[in-house]
Structure formats: structure tokens, C-alpha cells
Design a protein around this motif. Structure first.
Motif, PDB file in Angstrom:
ATOM      1  N   ALA A 198       7.071 -34.099 -28.580  1.00 50.43           N
ATOM      2  CA  ALA A 198       7.901 -34.837 -27.641  1.00 50.43           C
ATOM      3  C   ALA A 198       8.938 -35.688 -28.360  1.00 50.43           C
ATOM      4  N   LEU A 199      10.053 -35.876 -27.706  1.00 47.30           N
ATOM      5  CA  LEU A 199      11.039 -36.826 -28.200  1.00 47.30           C
ATOM      6  C   LEU A 199      10.520 -38.243 -27.941  1.00 47.30           C
ATOM      7  N   PRO A 200      10.838 -39.189 -28.821  1.00 48.72           N
ATOM      8  CA  PRO A 200      10.332 -40.569 -28.653  1.00 48.72           C
ATOM      9  C   PRO A 200      11.092 -41.332 -27.570  1.00 48.72           C
ATOM     10  N   ILE A 201      10.844 -40.944 -26.318  1.00 51.15           N
ATOM     11  CA  ILE A 201      11.512 -41.571 -25.179  1.00 51.15           C
ATOM     12  C   ILE A 201      10.472 -42.314 -24.353  1.00 51.15           C
ATOM     13  N   PRO A 202      10.681 -43.587 -24.035  1.00 52.39           N
ATOM     14  CA  PRO A 202       9.725 -44.315 -23.186  1.00 52.39           C
ATOM     15  C   PRO A 202       9.534 -43.618 -21.850  1.00 52.39           C
ATOM     16  N   LEU A 203       8.322 -43.717 -21.299  1.00 51.75           N
ATOM     17  CA  LEU A 203       8.020 -43.058 -20.044  1.00 51.75           C
ATOM     18  C   LEU A 203       9.014 -43.438 -18.949  1.00 51.75           C
ATOM     19  N   ALA A 204       9.399 -44.695 -18.900  1.00 49.76           N
ATOM     20  CA  ALA A 204      10.309 -45.174 -17.851  1.00 49.76           C
ATOM     21  C   ALA A 204      11.677 -44.495 -17.917  1.00 49.76           C
ATOM     22  N   LYS A 205      12.045 -43.964 -19.084  1.00 50.28           N
ATOM     23  CA  LYS A 205      13.346 -43.315 -19.246  1.00 50.28           C
ATOM     24  C   LYS A 205      13.230 -41.810 -19.488  1.00 50.28           C
ATOM     25  N   ASN A 206      12.025 -41.294 -19.438  1.00 51.01           N
ATOM     26  CA  ASN A 206      11.807 -39.871 -19.682  1.00 51.01           C
ATOM     27  C   ASN A 206      12.351 -39.051 -18.508  1.00 51.01           C
ATOM     28  N   PRO A 207      13.300 -38.124 -18.760  1.00 47.52           N
ATOM     29  CA  PRO A 207      13.911 -37.385 -17.649  1.00 47.52           C
ATOM     30  C   PRO A 207      12.921 -36.525 -16.869  1.00 47.52           C
ATOM     31  N   PHE A 208      11.883 -36.008 -17.533  1.00 48.74           N
ATOM     32  CA  PHE A 208      10.883 -35.199 -16.844  1.00 48.74           C
ATOM     33  C   PHE A 208      10.067 -36.070 -15.888  1.00 48.74           C
ATOM     34  N   ALA A 209       9.674 -37.257 -16.350  1.00 48.53           N
ATOM     35  CA  ALA A 209       8.928 -38.180 -15.493  1.00 48.53           C
ATOM     36  C   ALA A 209       9.777 -38.649 -14.323  1.00 48.53           C
ATOM     37  N   ILE A 210      11.040 -38.923 -14.596  1.00 46.66           N
ATOM     38  CA  ILE A 210      11.946 -39.365 -13.534  1.00 46.66           C
ATOM     39  C   ILE A 210      12.135 -38.261 -12.505  1.00 46.66           C
ATOM     40  N   GLN A 211      12.291 -37.035 -12.972  1.00 48.19           N
ATOM     41  CA  GLN A 211      12.475 -35.892 -12.084  1.00 48.19           C
ATOM     42  C   GLN A 211      11.321 -35.748 -11.093  1.00 48.19           C
ATOM     43  N   HIS A 212      10.090 -36.045 -11.580  1.00 48.14           N
ATOM     44  CA  HIS A 212       8.914 -35.859 -10.729  1.00 48.14           C
ATOM     45  C   HIS A 212       8.378 -37.175 -10.152  1.00 48.14           C
ATOM     46  N   GLY A 213       9.072 -38.263 -10.429  1.00 47.59           N
ATOM     47  CA  GLY A 213       8.807 -39.507  -9.729  1.00 47.59           C
ATOM     48  C   GLY A 213       7.610 -40.318 -10.165  1.00 47.59           C
ATOM     49  N   TYR A 286      10.374 -32.974 -23.524  1.00 46.61           N
ATOM     50  CA  TYR A 286      10.346 -34.042 -22.517  1.00 46.61           C
ATOM     51  C   TYR A 286       8.993 -34.111 -21.813  1.00 46.61           C
ATOM     52  N   SER A 287       8.450 -32.949 -21.410  1.00 48.74           N
ATOM     53  CA  SER A 287       7.213 -32.955 -20.619  1.00 48.74           C
ATOM     54  C   SER A 287       6.026 -33.478 -21.427  1.00 48.74           C
ATOM     55  N   LEU A 288       5.936 -33.145 -22.723  1.00 49.54           N
ATOM     56  CA  LEU A 288       4.810 -33.607 -23.538  1.00 49.54           C
ATOM     57  C   LEU A 288       4.799 -35.121 -23.702  1.00 49.54           C
ATOM     58  N   GLY A 289       5.966 -35.724 -23.595  1.00 48.73           N
ATOM     59  CA  GLY A 289       6.051 -37.174 -23.739  1.00 48.73           C
ATOM     60  C   GLY A 289       5.988 -37.927 -22.429  1.00 48.73           C
ATOM     61  N   ALA A 290       5.862 -37.198 -21.320  1.00 51.15           N
ATOM     62  CA  ALA A 290       5.876 -37.829 -20.001  1.00 51.15           C
ATOM     63  C   ALA A 290       4.477 -38.297 -19.602  1.00 51.15           C
ATOM     64  N   CYS A 291       3.903 -39.179 -20.408  1.00 53.02           N
ATOM     65  CA  CYS A 291       2.557 -39.680 -20.132  1.00 53.02           C
ATOM     66  C   CYS A 291       2.242 -40.848 -21.060  1.00 53.02           C
ATOM     67  N   SER A 317       3.328 -35.735 -31.005  1.00 53.41           N
ATOM     68  CA  SER A 317       4.140 -36.409 -29.993  1.00 53.41           C
ATOM     69  C   SER A 317       3.893 -37.907 -29.948  1.00 53.41           C
ATOM     70  N   GLY A 318       2.948 -38.375 -30.747  1.00 52.70           N
ATOM     71  CA  GLY A 318       2.668 -39.801 -30.784  1.00 52.70           C
ATOM     72  C   GLY A 318       2.007 -40.319 -29.522  1.00 52.70           C
ATOM     73  N   LYS A 319       1.098 -39.518 -28.960  1.00 51.96           N
ATOM     74  CA  LYS A 319       0.381 -39.919 -27.749  1.00 51.96           C
ATOM     75  C   LYS A 319      -1.109 -40.087 -28.047  1.00 51.96           C
ATOM     76  N   GLY A 320      -1.717 -41.053 -27.371  1.00 56.37           N
ATOM     77  CA  GLY A 320      -3.149 -41.226 -27.499  1.00 56.37           C
ATOM     78  C   GLY A 320      -3.890 -40.063 -26.863  1.00 56.37           C
ATOM     79  N   VAL A 321      -5.092 -39.781 -27.383  1.00 56.29           N
ATOM     80  CA  VAL A 321      -5.890 -38.643 -26.926  1.00 56.29           C
ATOM     81  C   VAL A 321      -7.001 -39.115 -25.994  1.00 56.29           C
ATOM     82  N   LEU A 322      -7.119 -38.482 -24.858  1.00 57.53           N
ATOM     83  CA  LEU A 322      -8.291 -38.640 -24.006  1.00 57.53           C
ATOM     84  C   LEU A 322      -9.101 -37.362 -24.156  1.00 57.53           C
ATOM     85  N   LEU A 323     -10.217 -37.442 -24.873  1.00 63.41           N
ATOM     86  CA  LEU A 323     -11.048 -36.271 -25.141  1.00 63.41           C
ATOM     87  C   LEU A 323     -12.300 -36.312 -24.280  1.00 63.41           C
ATOM     88  N   ILE A 324     -12.499 -35.263 -23.515  1.00 65.02           N
ATOM     89  CA  ILE A 324     -13.717 -35.088 -22.734  1.00 65.02           C
ATOM     90  C   ILE A 324     -14.535 -34.015 -23.432  1.00 65.02           C
TER      91      ILE A 324
END
Length: 398
Positions: A198-213, A286-291, A317-324
Motif C-alpha cells: 500500500a501507499l503510505p496514505i492515511p485512511l481519512a485520505k485514502n481514495p479507496f476508503a473514500i470511494q466506499h464511504g 490503495y485497497s491494501l492501505g484502506a484499513c 504495507s505497514g499495517k498491524g496484523v489481526l491473526l486468528i
């Protein structure tokens, strides 16, 4: 000079232009081996452009015209066609001095190596993507006892024992395979890598997150295959518990358990769950960073028989892991000791809901997990590091 370059025959059912994880990984590996001074010939069942040669990379497409569904019988028919077609090509065009790298889809494709070893004295390396038939037993496709599972286990043992080397994707897979084989010398671990990050874009400005609200919500994302070996139920139950909280659960992908997600959403009227189809590779940055957190879910037993390739994309992508998964598996221990995320066991939905609620109120802790994840990837994993390992392994095979 090209004449001084040794040739590797990469036999992979999946390759570009397929967007599946194995296809993308093998495409990366093929181009990476070319950079390591190999001539690479890819034999694949994936349809696409006509056979092509670019510099030292040749792609031979052996796709089947068999019309069938994606059920077990249909896959077996296509797999058999690919095995026979690959064998014919190798018998005609394979040379002494070539080394064959065989990817374990379909599982019986390893028979190609045993035949070529006997008829043309061509050595082969077998790459286990997951430990069949164990994965089929765990997922319920095969009975745990009986002649079918026993026959497949015997076959896989023969393939591995006759291989010059067998590659697995994690330490736990290595431990399990060594136990199956009764020998350790020929089994090597080479990790997968991130096919995209993912690109280092904050969730609030991530275009994929914005697209899906959902750019303004604490977001938990499951991206990839909804397969039989993946635990989605624990995450979905947590979504039910947290339905009244401003938290979003995103499922991106497809697979056997897709209907489970849809049924949960319908039965529980879950407005906090969004399911989206697989995204094109160009969108993944974009999608991998939208979280805030990315999820890996493994049913009991799967942790020793497969290595989820999405793990590397999450780290990169620099995201924390939730492992089940079971907490005693090596992946869970890595997540916990490195401080890169959370671990809950399958079925611990209430505990998961509590931890997610706490994290949603502590953004700094979430950011720190992500930073440590990215650092871990850079120190221990990566495409170049793994490609070099494959190249060194192949050079050792004579």
C-alpha cells in the motif's frame, strides 16, 4: 553470454495474466531469476497471449480447451491435461543440464518430476504451496483415513523424496513435512513476499476508503481468498457483537466461503460489513492501505500446512496484523514477539471484539504496530531476498 546461462523450467499452473496470488508470485520469481542470470522457460495452464519470448524469459501456454466447472472433477481433468502437456513438452525440448522447478498445483503435478528424472536424468525441485493431502483433509474434501488420503500421502512422499530439493513456505510447514517424510536434509524454507504494497496514505485520505464511504471509521480488512482453510466465522461473529459501534469490517476477494459472509450480512442485517470483489493489481496500492488492521484467519490445523502469502503484503504495507489462529503456531508467535498485531484463537469472538474496541480508542498503538510490521518486512523478508534464495538453491542442483 546466453550460452553460459543455465536454464530452469518453471512449471506453474497459474501465471500472468491471472491475478491470483500464486500467478503473481511466479511471475515475480520468473523475472527475478532472469535478473539472476538464468534462462527461464515457464510452462503454464493459464491462458493469455500466445507463447512469447522476451530476452531470457519464455512463456509456453498449455491451457486446456476442456469445458468444465471449477469443481473437484473439473479441476482434476484440467490438471491432468496440464501434466500430460508439460510432460510431452519437456520430453521434446528438455535438455540435460536443465533444472525443473515444479509448483504444487495441481498436487499430482510432481509426477512430472519423477518421470523426467527417470527418463531424461533431469533433476527437479518441488515447491509445496500447501501440504496436500493434509489441507484437503482439514478442509473436509477428503476423509482423514482410508485409501484415498493414504494413496495421496504416499504419492506426495515419493515426489518429495525423489526431488533434489523440496521447498516449503514456513518453519511450521517444514516441521510437518519432515515428520511426514522422516527425513530433513532435502526440505528448505523460502518465504513468499509481498506482490504489492500500500501507499503510505492515511485512511481519512485514502481514495479507496473514500470511494466506499468508510474513511472516518476504525476499519478491519480481510483481503484475499475466502477459502476452506480460512476462518471467517470468528471475525463475522465479532462484527455481529460490534454492530452498534462505529467500526467497519471490509471483505475483499472471493472463494468457497463467500456465501458465509453474505448469509451473515443478510441474517444479522450487518450494516458494518462490506464485501467487495477482487481488486485489480493497479488498485491494490490503495485497497491494501484502506484499513487500520489487516486480517489473517486460519482454521485449526491449517497453520501447519500452509503459509498465507497475504502476511507479507500486510507487513510491507505497514499495517498491524489481526491473526486468528492457534497461538502456539510459529506465525502467531512471530506476531506476538514482534509486537505487530493481535492474536486470537478460532472461536474467540468475544475476546476479539473487546480487543478491537480497545484498539479503536488507541490510534497510536495501531500506528506503532504498523511501523514495526514494516520494519520487520524490510529486515527479514522481500522479493529480492527470496529470489536470491531460489537462485542459490537451483544452482546447487546437479
Amino acid at each position: 553470454m546466453i550460452l553460459n546461462k543455465r536454464r530452469v523450467l518453471l512449471v506453474s499452473e497459474h501465471f500472468q495474466p491471472s491475478t491470483g496470488a500464486t500467478a503473481q508470485l511466479m511471475n515475480d520469481l520468473a523475472s527475478g531469476l532472469v535478473k539472476q542470470n538464468w534462462r527461464v522457460v515457464v510452462l503454464t495452464a493459464t491462458g493469455g497471449p500466445e507463447n512469447s519470448t522476451t530476452e531470457d524469459l519464455t512463456v509456453i501456454r498449455l491451457s486446456s480447451s476442456i469445458q468444465s466447472n471449477n469443481g473437484v472433477i473439473g479441476k482434476a481433468m484440467k490438471g491432468t491435461y496440464f501434466l500430460i502437456s508439460s510432460l510431452i513438452w519437456c520430453l521434446k525440448h528438455g535438455n540435460r543440464g536443465d533444472v525443473v522447478l515444479i509448483v504444487s498445483n495441481p498436487p499430482f503435478i510432481g509426477l512430472l518430476g519423477t518421470i523426467l528424472r527417470k527418463l531424461k536424468n533431469m533433476p527437479y525441485v518441488f515447491l509445496f504451496q500447501d501440504l496436500f493431502p493434509q489441507t484437503a483433509v482439514i478442509s473436509g474434501l477428503l476423509p482423514s483415513s482410508g485409501p484415498v488420503a493414504s494413496s495421496f500421502q504416499w504419492l506426495m512422499n515419493v515426489i518429495c523424496k525423489q526431488a533434489a530439493k523440496t521447498v516449503v513456505l514456513s518453519d511450521s510447514m517444514q516441521t510437518q513435512l519432515v515428520q511426514n517424510l522422516g527425513q530433513a536434509e532435502s526440505v528448505t524454507v523460502i518465504h513468499n513476499w509481498a506482490v504489492e504494497k500500500a501507499l503510505p496514505i492515511p485512511l481519512a485520505k485514502n481514495p479507496f476508503a473514500i470511494q466506499h464511504g468508510f474513511q472516518d471509521r476504525f476499519t478491519v480488512q480481510y483481503s484475499g481468498n475466502f477459502g476452506r482453510l480460512h476462518d471467517l466465522k470468528t471475525l463475522l461473529d465479532a462484527a455481529v457483537i460490534l454492530h452498534a459501534n462505529p467500526m467497519q469490517f471490509i471483505f475483499i476477494g472471493g472463494g468457497a466461503k463467500q456465501s458465509q459472509i453474505d448469509n451473515y450480512c443478510k441474517f444479522h442485517s450487518l450494516s458494518n460489513v462490506i464485501r467487495l470483489h477482487y481488486q485489480p493489481r493497479s488498485t491494490l496500492k490503495y485497497s491494501l492501505g484502506a484499513c487500520d488492521l489487516s486480517v489473517i484467519g486460519l482454521i485449526p490445523g491449517a497453520e501447519n500446512s500452509m503459509a498465507p502469502c497475504k502476511f507479507y503484503g500486510i507487513l510491507a504495507s505497514g499495517k498491524g496484523v489481526l491473526l486468528i489462529a492457534k497461538k502456539n503456531c510459529d506465525l502467531a508467535q512471530l506476531v506476538l514477539t514482534a509486537g505487530i498485531g493481535l492474536v486470537v484463537e478460532p472461536g474467540e469472538s468475544e475476546a476479539l471484539a473487546d480487543k478491537l474496541l480497545q484498539l479503536s480508542k488507541n490510534p497510536q498503538q495501531v500506528q506503532d504496530m504498523g511501523k514495526r510490521a514494516r520494519s520487520l518486512y524490510e529486515k527479514r523478508f522481500g522479493r529480492e531476498r527470496s529470489t536470491l534464495s531460489y537462485s542459490s538453491l537451483l544452482k546447487s542442483v546437479r
